[in-house]
Design a protein around this motif. Structure first.
Motif, short mmCIF file in Angstrom:
data_model
loop_
_atom_site.label_atom_id
_atom_site.label_comp_id
_atom_site.label_asym_id
_atom_site.label_seq_id
_atom_site.Cartn_x
_atom_site.Cartn_y
_atom_site.Cartn_z
N GLN A 24 43.30 -11.36 0.97
CA GLN A 24 41.93 -11.01 1.36
C GLN A 24 41.91 -10.15 2.62
O GLN A 24 41.18 -9.16 2.68
CB GLN A 24 41.11 -12.28 1.60
CG GLN A 24 40.77 -13.04 0.33
CD GLN A 24 40.16 -14.40 0.62
OE1 GLN A 24 40.60 -15.12 1.51
NE2 GLN A 24 39.14 -14.74 -0.15
N ALA A 26 44.33 -8.28 3.75
CA ALA A 26 44.91 -6.99 3.40
C ALA A 26 43.88 -6.10 2.72
O ALA A 26 43.75 -4.92 3.05
CB ALA A 26 46.12 -7.19 2.49
N ASP A 27 43.12 -6.68 1.79
CA ASP A 27 42.09 -5.92 1.08
C ASP A 27 41.02 -5.42 2.05
O ASP A 27 40.61 -4.26 1.99
CB ASP A 27 41.47 -6.79 -0.01
CG ASP A 27 40.51 -6.02 -0.89
OD1 ASP A 27 40.90 -4.95 -1.40
OD2 ASP A 27 39.38 -6.49 -1.07
N MET A 28 40.59 -6.27 2.94
CA MET A 28 39.54 -5.90 3.91
C MET A 28 40.02 -4.80 4.86
O MET A 28 39.24 -3.94 5.26
CB MET A 28 39.11 -7.12 4.71
CG MET A 28 38.36 -8.15 3.89
SD MET A 28 38.06 -9.67 4.81
CE MET A 28 36.73 -9.12 5.87
N ALA A 29 41.30 -4.84 5.21
CA ALA A 29 41.86 -3.86 6.14
C ALA A 29 42.35 -2.60 5.43
O ALA A 29 42.71 -1.62 6.08
CB ALA A 29 43.01 -4.49 6.93
N GLY A 30 42.39 -2.64 4.10
CA GLY A 30 42.86 -1.49 3.34
C GLY A 30 44.36 -1.28 3.43
O GLY A 30 44.85 -0.15 3.43
N VAL A 31 45.10 -2.39 3.48
CA VAL A 31 46.57 -2.33 3.54
C VAL A 31 47.13 -3.23 2.45
O VAL A 31 46.41 -4.03 1.86
CB VAL A 31 47.11 -2.76 4.93
CG1 VAL A 31 46.56 -1.88 6.02
CG2 VAL A 31 46.81 -4.22 5.22
N LYS A 33 49.25 -6.38 0.87
CA LYS A 33 49.40 -7.76 1.34
C LYS A 33 50.78 -8.01 1.94
O LYS A 33 50.93 -8.90 2.78
CB LYS A 33 49.07 -8.76 0.26
CG LYS A 33 49.99 -8.77 -0.93
CD LYS A 33 49.53 -9.79 -1.95
CE LYS A 33 50.43 -9.72 -3.17
NZ LYS A 33 50.00 -10.65 -4.20
N THR A 50 47.64 0.91 11.30
CA THR A 50 47.59 -0.24 10.40
C THR A 50 47.28 -1.50 11.20
O THR A 50 46.41 -2.30 10.82
CB THR A 50 48.93 -0.41 9.66
OG1 THR A 50 49.17 0.77 8.89
CG2 THR A 50 48.92 -1.62 8.75
N LYS A 53 43.61 -1.65 12.27
CA LYS A 53 42.70 -2.04 11.19
C LYS A 53 42.66 -3.56 11.04
O LYS A 53 41.59 -4.16 10.89
CB LYS A 53 43.15 -1.42 9.86
CG LYS A 53 42.97 0.06 9.76
CD LYS A 53 43.54 0.57 8.44
CE LYS A 53 43.54 2.07 8.36
NZ LYS A 53 44.16 2.55 7.10
#
Length: 80
Positions: A24, A26-31, A33, A50, A53
């Protein structure tokens, strides 16, 4: 304690407090997992953008400390 380990603990603690899984966050930060996993394991090589973010999502602020900042030798004095 090494700085990378300290950062790992802070990020993991904040992620868990926010009730976010690694995926979750990772998805929110656009990176990916695996990036979150690596950071939480103390990996020392990570791109600054990175990290920024991830810290933004977790509402973590980084403060720079330097004796030169206190003496006014850095800010506003970017000449070579």
């Amino acid at each position: 304690m090494e700085q990378s380990q300290e950062l790992a603990i802070v990020i993991k603690t904040h992620r868990k407090a926010a009730k976010l899984s690694r995926a979750q966050l990772a998805d929110m930060a656009g990176v990916g997992k695996t990036v979150i996993f690596d950071i939480e394991k103390g990996k020392e090589t990570i791109q600054l953008n990175t990290l920024r973010k991830i810290l933004k999502i977790l509402n973590i602020k980084i403060e720079l400390k330097s004796p030169l900042i206190n003496q006014g030798q850095i800010l506003g004095n970017e000449k070579g």
